[in-house]
Design a protein around this motif. Structure first.
Motif, PDB file in Angstrom:
ATOM      1  N   GLY A 276     -34.083 -36.389  -9.698  1.00 44.31           N
ATOM      2  CA  GLY A 276     -33.282 -36.269  -8.480  1.00 44.31           C
ATOM      3  C   GLY A 276     -33.042 -37.559  -7.730  1.00 44.31           C
ATOM      4  N   ILE A 277     -33.556 -38.677  -8.253  1.00 42.69           N
ATOM      5  CA  ILE A 277     -33.331 -39.975  -7.625  1.00 42.69           C
ATOM      6  C   ILE A 277     -31.855 -40.353  -7.742  1.00 42.69           C
ATOM      7  CG2 ILE A 277     -33.788 -42.452  -7.882  1.00 42.69           C
ATOM      8  CD1 ILE A 277     -36.000 -40.980  -6.430  1.00 42.69           C
ATOM      9  N   GLN A 278     -31.310 -40.935  -6.665  1.00 42.83           N
ATOM     10  CA  GLN A 278     -29.912 -41.351  -6.659  1.00 42.83           C
ATOM     11  C   GLN A 278     -29.732 -42.855  -6.788  1.00 42.83           C
ATOM     12  OE1 GLN A 278     -27.472 -39.413  -3.531  1.00 42.83           O
ATOM     13  NE2 GLN A 278     -29.290 -38.168  -3.107  1.00 42.83           N
ATOM     14  N   ILE A 279     -30.719 -43.634  -6.285  1.00 45.05           N
ATOM     15  CA  ILE A 279     -30.605 -45.094  -6.286  1.00 45.05           C
ATOM     16  C   ILE A 279     -31.896 -45.683  -6.848  1.00 45.05           C
ATOM     17  CG2 ILE A 279     -30.424 -47.154  -4.827  1.00 45.05           C
ATOM     18  CD1 ILE A 279     -28.665 -45.515  -2.937  1.00 45.05           C
ATOM     19  N   TYR A 280     -31.728 -46.640  -7.758  1.00 48.83           N
ATOM     20  CA  TYR A 280     -32.860 -47.244  -8.478  1.00 48.83           C
ATOM     21  C   TYR A 280     -32.938 -48.724  -8.123  1.00 48.83           C
ATOM     22  CZ  TYR A 280     -35.539 -48.657 -12.715  1.00 48.83           C
ATOM     23  OH  TYR A 280     -36.463 -49.162 -13.598  1.00 48.83           O
TER      24      TYR A 280
END
Length: 435
Positions: A276-280
């Motif tokens: 569910g992460i959007q930005i890495y």
């Protein structure tokens, strides 16, 4: 220059396209600020939001050397306005330095001001204590300990793992005090949870979600120390990913989910996305090859610079280039004993790294280096990098970004002087405001 004021004003004059707010902000971030007792908080029992020490110390002295500021914490951030430079609203993360020429104190009329070389240069606003900080978890832990907010409440900072497995002189990044910060808080008897349980984070977020009625909090960052083996039986992607999965299941779409982690193999990066992460944020720390090897010895040993960069590029295939935002620590390029000795050389090297990533659609961002005294580079370079480097970096960053047709990265709030809330460097203050 005979005074810091002369240095600041000289750079404002030489670089008129860099907002003067950013010049002062960079100087405060690289060198810290002092506080009169009148400007300190009453910790979690007062009306001002105290400094949470959310991951690093970001101080120029150890806790025992801070005096009253160790007992009554300084504020998390300050906001500067007005003064002789006509400053627009500028949010600055607090980095305490009792020896700084900048001092926050009340004037004779009871107003809080920022002084430089003994003269007032800005009005100071202090962050109000958020309603959610006035509540505790069922086990008595504070929200500030479990899920502190920074950037004037925009970002919830979730340091799930308080220490780093790159440990000792041969592995720790030479500018990083995450492990010492853990030790000093434990030695002082402060609550400082080493591994934060998922259910505690969810409970803290429940409190924030309930009491943040203005919806000021817009994003969360999951992060902590690098994991080279396992924590609680999980490797890095699954350890940090479990928190994202739980948050997104409980609060779908409530916040922008971000993770700061190592540059991991593509399959692990895909797991971040699936959780569910959007930005890495796979931070590359410093661009120069020699400096990466010397100043990030653990990362060089376990992964290596070239592989690190390759993994950053690979991650753009999963998240999209726009949502891969690696950080670097601005200023360590000039850190003795191995750093560049001229600003020109340091800027050229940093610009090379910016062009490498931005030409591929990836927008790095940076944190202004704070030379913490327990780190090898902090001990060797207590003054940090020259202010001119930081000012020229802001100019260079914007130029390279615009040359590659990019704009401010997502997940950082509004860009522009007077609008930005990102508090640990001035890169957002220095970019054009959105119409």
């Amino acid at each position: 220059m005979t005074s810091r004021t002369e240095l600041v004003e000289d750079l404002m004059g030489r670089f008129p396209h860099v907002p003067r707010e950013a010049v002062i902000k960079e100087d405060l971030l690289r060198g810290g600020m002092a506080f009169d007792d009148s400007a300190l908080t009453d910790n979690e029992h007062g009306d001002v939001k105290p400094k949470s020490y959310f991951i690093f110390s970001f101080d120029h002295r150890t806790l025992p050397e801070l005096g009253t500021a160790a007992l009554r914490r300084p504020p998390e951030e300050v906001v500067l306005t007005g003064g002789p430079y006509g400053l627009r609203r500028t949010v600055v993360s607090v980095r305490t330095n009792p020896s700084s020429p900048y001092r926050v104190k009340t004037d004779d009329d009871g107003f809080m001001r920022l002084y430089l070389d003994g003269k007032p240069i800005a009005d100071v606003g202090l962050p109000p204590m958020p309603d959610y900080y006035r509540h505790t978890l069922a086990n008595g832990k504070s929200v500030m300990e479990v899920a502190p907010t920074i950037q004037w409440g925009y970002l919830i900072y979730l340091t799930a793992f308080r220490v780093c497995q790159y440990f000792g002189a041969k592995e720790e990044c030479q500018y990083c005090d995450i492990n010492h910060n853990w030790r000093q808080h434990k030695a002082a008897g402060r609550p400082y949870t080493g591994v934060k349980p998922v259910d505690e984070i969810l409970e803290a977020l429940e409190i924030i979600d309930k009491h943040d009625t203005a919806r000021t909090s817009q994003a969360y960052t999951l992060t902590g120390g690098s994991i080279t083996s396992h924590v609680q039986g999980k490797a890095e992607a699954d350890f940090y990913g479990q928190y994202a999965q739980a948050i997104e299941e409980r609060f779908p779409g409530r916040w922008i989910g971000k993770v700061v982690a190592q540059a991991l193999p593509k399959a692990d990066v895909q797991r971040f996305k699936d959780y569910g992460i959007q930005i890495y944020h796979p931070n590359y720390e410093v661009w120069d090859k020699k400096l990466f090897e010397l100043y990030c010895p653990g990362k060089e040993r376990y992964v290596g610079r070239e592989e690190w960069h390759r993994r950053i590029l690979d991650s753009a295939e999963i998240f999209g280039p726009r949502n891969v935002i690696p950080n670097f620590v601005a200023g360590v390029e000039m850190a003795a004993p191995h750093g560049f000795t001229t600003v020109d050389e340091a800027i050229d090297s940093t610009a090379e790294g910016l062009q490498y990533f931005m030409s591929r659609g990836i927008t790095p961002r940076f944190t202004t280096w704070c030379p913490e005294p327990t780190t090898p580079l902090g001990r060797t370079n207590p003054e940090g990098a020259p202010l001119e480097y930081h000012v020229r970096l802001l100019e260079t960053y914007r130029a390279v970004m615009e040359a590659n047709g990019l704009t401010s990265p997502p997940g950082y709030g509004e860009p522009g002087a007077g609008r930005a809330v990102f508090s640990v460097s001035s890169f957002m203050d220095s970019l054009p405001a959105r119409d």
